[in-house]
Design a protein around this motif. Structure first.
Motif, PDB file in Angstrom:
ATOM      1  N   ASN A 294      10.298   4.071  17.803  1.00 24.81           N
ATOM      2  CA  ASN A 294       9.834   2.870  17.116  1.00 24.81           C
ATOM      3  C   ASN A 294       8.311   2.790  17.019  1.00 24.81           C
ATOM      4  OD1 ASN A 294      12.463   2.046  16.900  1.00 24.81           O
ATOM      5  ND2 ASN A 294      12.199   0.150  18.016  1.00 24.81           N
ATOM      6  N   PRO A 295       7.791   2.681  15.795  1.00 18.75           N
ATOM      7  CA  PRO A 295       6.371   2.381  15.652  1.00 18.75           C
ATOM      8  C   PRO A 295       6.170   0.870  15.882  1.00 18.75           C
ATOM      9  CG  PRO A 295       7.393   2.550  13.502  1.00 18.75           C
ATOM     10  CD  PRO A 295       8.455   2.882  14.516  1.00 18.75           C
ATOM     11  N   ASP A 296       4.935   0.439  15.834  1.00 14.68           N
ATOM     12  CA  ASP A 296       4.655  -0.985  15.977  1.00 14.68           C
ATOM     13  C   ASP A 296       4.918  -1.744  14.682  1.00 14.68           C
ATOM     14  OD1 ASP A 296       3.451  -1.234  18.779  1.00 14.68           O
ATOM     15  OD2 ASP A 296       2.396   0.468  17.921  1.00 14.68           O
TER      16      ASP A 296
ATOM     17  N   ALA B 251      20.619  -2.205  10.222  1.00 21.37           N
ATOM     18  CA  ALA B 251      22.000  -1.981  10.657  1.00 21.37           C
ATOM     19  C   ALA B 251      22.065  -1.303  12.026  1.00 21.37           C
ATOM     20  CB  ALA B 251      22.747  -1.136   9.622  1.00 21.37           C
ATOM     21  N   ALA B 252      20.952  -0.749  12.476  1.00 16.13           N
ATOM     22  CA  ALA B 252      20.910  -0.041  13.767  1.00 16.13           C
ATOM     23  C   ALA B 252      20.328  -0.973  14.835  1.00 16.13           C
ATOM     24  CB  ALA B 252      20.057   1.216  13.641  1.00 16.13           C
ATOM     25  N   PRO B 253      21.084  -1.259  15.876  1.00 18.31           N
ATOM     26  CA  PRO B 253      20.616  -2.198  16.912  1.00 18.31           C
ATOM     27  C   PRO B 253      19.274  -1.832  17.549  1.00 18.31           C
ATOM     28  CG  PRO B 253      22.923  -1.612  17.265  1.00 18.31           C
ATOM     29  CD  PRO B 253      22.412  -0.742  16.156  1.00 18.31           C
ATOM     30  N   GLU B 254      18.981  -0.550  17.662  1.00 21.11           N
ATOM     31  CA  GLU B 254      17.732  -0.145  18.309  1.00 21.11           C
ATOM     32  C   GLU B 254      16.489  -0.515  17.497  1.00 21.11           C
ATOM     33  OE1 GLU B 254      19.347   3.773  16.467  1.00 21.11           O
ATOM     34  OE2 GLU B 254      20.141   1.893  17.243  1.00 21.11           O
ATOM     35  N   TYR B 255      16.696  -0.876  16.226  1.00 19.11           N
ATOM     36  CA  TYR B 255      15.571  -1.254  15.366  1.00 19.11           C
ATOM     37  C   TYR B 255      15.584  -2.744  15.022  1.00 19.11           C
ATOM     38  CZ  TYR B 255      15.560   3.815  14.648  1.00 19.11           C
ATOM     39  OH  TYR B 255      15.551   5.167  14.841  1.00 19.11           O
ATOM     40  N   ALA B 256      16.364  -3.521  15.742  1.00 16.78           N
ATOM     41  CA  ALA B 256      16.538  -4.944  15.413  1.00 16.78           C
ATOM     42  C   ALA B 256      15.216  -5.704  15.386  1.00 16.78           C
ATOM     43  CB  ALA B 256      17.499  -5.595  16.403  1.00 16.78           C
ATOM     44  N   ASP B 257      14.291  -5.350  16.259  1.00 13.22           N
ATOM     45  CA  ASP B 257      13.031  -6.085  16.354  1.00 13.22           C
ATOM     46  C   ASP B 257      11.850  -5.352  15.725  1.00 13.22           C
ATOM     47  OD1 ASP B 257      14.272  -8.175  17.756  1.00 13.22           O
ATOM     48  OD2 ASP B 257      14.071  -7.080  19.638  1.00 13.22           O
TER      49      ASP B 257
END
Length: 124
Positions: free
Chosen positions: A45-47, A69-75
């Motif tokens: 994840n980038p900022d 759609a991918a939980p790891e990128y939710a935020d």
């Protein structure tokens, strides 16, 4: 801090990249949404992600939908930077999950202000 810049225009990636560097970001680049997804998998994840709408292979809207759609990128903060100026397009982008929207042509100050709005720190 890291920024992923996704745009099929090398010149636009360079312009945004140089500005982001002045704000203290390292930059990663991709020429379309598929390359952008590959960059996320490779580098984590980038900022922030700055993504164009109109690109070959996978456009920016489809990229945003895939990321959300991918939980790891939710935020993961994402900003659409595009020539699409219609309010309907802007609404679609926000519904898909972008945090901010910038219309081309843009100035560096607009990008900085939008980064602040979405809570992405800048080192200036």
């Amino acid at each position: 801090m890291k920024a992923l810049i996704i745009d099929d225009s090398r010149a636009t990636r360079r312009i945004i990249g140089e500005f982001m560097k002045t704000l203290g970001f390292e930059t990663l680049e991709a020429g379309n949404g598929l390359e952008g997804l590959a960059q996320l998998k490779q580098h984590g994840n980038p900022d922030v992600v700055l993504v164009d709408w109109n690109m070959p292979e996978m456009n920016g809207l489809d990229f945003v939908k895939a990321v959300r759609a991918a939980p790891e990128y939710a935020d993961l903060p994402m900003m659409m930077v595009t020539t699409e100026t219609e309010m309907e397009r802007m609404a679609l982008a926000f519904m898909a999950g972008v945090n901010e929207y910038v219309m081309k042509p843009f100035c560096a100050e607009t990008i900085r202000e939008k980064l602040e709005l979405i809570g992405v720190g800048v080192n200036i």
